[in-house]
Design an enzyme around this catalytic site. Structure first.
Site, mmCIF file in Angstrom:
data_model
loop_
_atom_site.group_PDB
_atom_site.id
_atom_site.type_symbol
_atom_site.label_atom_id
_atom_site.label_comp_id
_atom_site.label_asym_id
_atom_site.label_seq_id
_atom_site.Cartn_x
_atom_site.Cartn_y
_atom_site.Cartn_z
ATOM 1 N N THR A 393 0.806 -1.206 0.000
ATOM 2 C CA THR A 393 0.000 0.000 0.000
ATOM 3 C C THR A 393 0.844 1.262 0.000
ATOM 4 O OG1 THR A 393 -1.521 -1.230 1.335
ATOM 5 C CG2 THR A 393 -1.821 1.150 1.340
ATOM 6 N N SER A 465 -8.625 -1.914 5.191
ATOM 7 C CA SER A 465 -8.363 -1.024 6.339
ATOM 8 C C SER A 465 -7.901 0.347 5.872
ATOM 9 C CB SER A 465 -7.267 -1.616 7.229
ATOM 10 O OG SER A 465 -7.638 -2.871 7.693
ATOM 11 N N GLY A 485 0.071 0.128 5.712
ATOM 12 C CA GLY A 485 0.308 -0.568 6.984
ATOM 13 C C GLY A 485 -0.711 -1.638 7.319
ATOM 14 N N GLY A 486 -1.514 -2.080 6.328
ATOM 15 C CA GLY A 486 -2.470 -3.164 6.586
ATOM 16 C C GLY A 486 -3.392 -2.804 7.742
HETATM 17 O O1 DON Z 1 -6.749 -2.921 2.032
HETATM 18 C C1 DON Z 1 -6.096 -3.269 3.008
HETATM 19 O O2 DON Z 1 -6.444 -3.067 4.147
HETATM 20 C C2 DON Z 1 -4.756 -3.936 2.770
HETATM 21 N N1 DON Z 1 -4.761 -4.608 1.503
HETATM 22 C C3 DON Z 1 -3.683 -2.910 2.870
HETATM 23 C C4 DON Z 1 -2.304 -3.502 2.725
HETATM 24 C C5 DON Z 1 -1.229 -2.633 3.215
HETATM 25 O O3 DON Z 1 -1.456 -1.577 3.747
HETATM 26 C C6 DON Z 1 0.144 -3.161 3.086
HETATM 27 N N2 DON Z 1 1.100 -2.121 3.323
HETATM 28 N N3 DON Z 1 1.873 -2.021 4.160
#
Ligand code: DON
Length: 584
Positions: A393, A465, A485-486
């Site tokens: 992300t 998220s 940051g998931g």
């Molecule tokens: O949409 C989401 O919540 C996840 N796919 C986001 C992934 C993410 O932020 C990875 N980065 N560090």
């Protein structure tokens, strides 16, 4: 002692009173804390672009300088990140954008990936019904139908002021001429090069020169050119959105996915449409928070947490003290338990948003909270809402010279997504399917547990998220902010806003300040390493909190812009990455 002094100097009553006053005033002065000096980040008069790469921020700022608006700039930044930040850049992925126009109008667009029509609820389970993690995380089956190009064209049509071909021109040049790789990027490419080779079955642009066996090695500062991506972007600039979803590019993409064993068809691409949605708005004291609605959980969870914190004096508790960490952790725990049960694609679920973000519900959720000890997550379930029938992300923020603001978060999910690199088109494909609840109760790659609301169904969007957010203060534009940051995205955005709203920090300070995170399950508070004192951590442990210190990259890379009282813009580019603020 005083008496002796007085008699010695034969001081009159009048003088005595004056002296006493002087002592009192000066003692007051020493007790008063000097106002903290805010260390400001990049300052600018009228435009600011903050993104994960300097090249992308510069391209966006140039578009603005040439008279374009924030919406033109965001398309250029997004596409430039696709060139210079393939870790997360988005042609093969999707995202969300929240905006506030200069006239106060707000809106948001969802160009999240969708499950292909051939997807089934048990597609990642083995014969015993256990999840095979690798299937939803790496390779062809992990890929959701990409939404970015649909999103960019929808934004251009509704809000843009320049033709797409003009916006894409500098991006195409960047892909042709190349970008200098940073140390962070070099390390990441070296780490993933063997995985790229393994998943793709052959060497790709981002493995050559990064493998241990390579004799000619790429070094920091070397330029990486991506002429194939330049050609893909040129075709899109010439032929429009349909090039990606129905044209030559679509055919190449589908052939590639099919050859690797994936299930995305031309029909899936043709059916993809970005969707305009009403943002989630809520208040915290004198600020109004404008966030992304489902299928992102960001706006709802952020609003819930703010509502749970509002009755408490967070300012009085102080920044990152035991009390404020406890408050935030307990509010996060309860919001994430609700996230897991209630949230999913709104086109497939009835979501009781108004109840979830209401003051009354927040106060019911916090009834079990006590400063004496942690509430174990095992004792916290999702809340009860009457009348409700259950059934890697990157973020960037822009404010333009006209007063428009955008917050945009986009992703491939994991680092380089599924690791599948479409060599004939020049980009990586996402592994967003892992954001679905592969099996109820089983954690995804971010440890998030899902339920029926987020189960896999054909054409459904997976819960996210991502939390692109715009904040107003006293009715005026105040901040645009967000992060990767998931699962930690929501809590990083929350802490950044609180840092400015309650703890008097500037944008750069707020972004750089140490962060922590709790997400209900696993029942553990994650802290950035060596950033919180032993005393604080011990005290929390004594109250029953399980503590873990983790590498800082996991707790977000926040990029934001703050409007100062005199109208100056302050950019906050997270120290944790190569993020750069460019302003004029
Ligand atoms: O949409 C989401 O919540 C996840 N796919 C986001 C992934 C993410 O932020 C990875 N980065 N560090």
């Amino acid at each position: 002692m005083i008496k002796i002094t007085l008699t010695t100097f034969k001081i009159t009553n009048h003088w005595f009173l004056f002296l006493l006053l002087l002592i009192l005033v000066s003692s007051c002065k020493t007790e008063q804390k000097a106002p903290r000096e805010i260390q400001r980040g990049k300052l600018a008069d009228s435009i600011m672009v903050v993104s994960a790469r300097e090249e992308a921020s510069r391209i966006g700022a140039e578009i603005l300088k040439n008279g374009g608006n924030a919406f033109d700039a965001l398309i250029a930044v997004d596409m430039a990140l696709n060139v210079a930040y393939p870790f997360a850049g988005s042609l093969g992925g999707g995202g969300f954008m929240v905006y506030r126009k200069a006239n106060g109008e707000i809106g948001s667009i969802d160009y999240r990936e969708k499950a292909p029509m051939g997807a089934t609820h048990d597609m990642y389970l083995d014969k015993e019904g256990n999840p095979i993690d690798s299937l939803s995380r790496q390779g062809p089956l992990a890929v959701g139908v990409p939404g970015s190009i649909s999103g960019m064209f929808a934004i251009n049509e509704k809000l843009g002021s320049m033709p797409m071909s003009e916006i894409l021109e500098p991006v195409i040049q960047l892909a042709k001429n190349g970008y200098a790789i940073t140390e962070n990027q070099l390390n990441r490419f070296q780490k993933y090069a063997p995985v790229f080779d393994q998943v793709n079955g052959k060497e790709v642009l981002y493995s050559i020169g990064f493998r241990e066996s390579d004799t000619l090695k790429i070094e920091t500062g070397n330029f990486i050119k991506n002429p194939v991506l330049a050609e893909t972007l040129q075709r899109i600039a010439d032929n429009g959105k349909s090039e990606f979803y129905e044209g030559e590019t679509a055919q190449l993409l589908v052939d590639f996915i099919e050859a690797h064993g994936g299930i995305i068809t031309l029909e899936d691409l043709k059916n993809y449409e970005a969707v305009w949605r009403n943002p989630i708005t809520s208040t915290y004291k004198n600020i109004k928070v404008i966030g992304m609605p489902p299928p992102s959980s960001g706006g709802v969870c952020l609003a819930q947490i703010f509502k749970m914190l509002e009755p408490y004096d967070m300012q009085e508790f102080g920044h990152n003290t035991v009390k404020s960490i406890q408050m935030i952790t307990e509010a996060e725990r309860r919001a994430y338990a609700d996230r897991s049960f209630f949230l999913g694609d709104p086109d497939f679920n009835d979501i009781p948003i108004d109840s979830l973000i209401s003051k009354a519900y927040a106060s019911r959720r916090m009834q079990s909270f006590s400063f004496d000890k942690a509430t174990p997550s095992a004792e916290i379930n999702h809340g009860v809402i009457s009348g409700y029938e259950s059934m890697e992300t990157t973020h960037f923020s822009i404010i333009d010279q006209y007063g428009n603001a955008v917050a945009l978060t986009t992703t491939l999910n994991g680092a380089y997504g599924s690791k599948l690199y479409v060599d004939e088109l020049g980009f990586f494909l996402n592994n967003e399917m892992d954001d679905f609840s592969v099996k109820p109760g089983e954690p995804n790659m971010f440890g998030l547990i899902g339920a029926a609301a987020n189960k896999i169904e054909p054409q459904k969007r997976m819960l996210s998220s991502m939390t692109p957010t715009i904040v107003e203060k006293d009715g005026k534009l105040w901040m645009t902010v967000g992060t990767p940051g998931g699962s930690t995205i929501i809590t990083s955005v929350l802490q950044t806003i609180l840092n400015v709203a309650d703890y008097n920090m500037g944008m750069q300070e707020a972004v750089d300040a140490p962060r922590f995170h709790h997400q209900w399950l696993p029942d553990v508070v994650i802290f950035e390493p060596d950033a919180f004192g032993e005393e604080i951590l011990n005290s929390l442990q004594n109250k029953g909190y399980e503590i873990r210190q983790e590498n800082s990259v996991i707790l977000g890379k926040v990029d934001g812009v703050l409007v100062l009282p005199d109208g100056t813009l302050e950019g906050g580019a997270d120290r944790r990455g190569d993020d750069t603020a460019v302003g004029f």
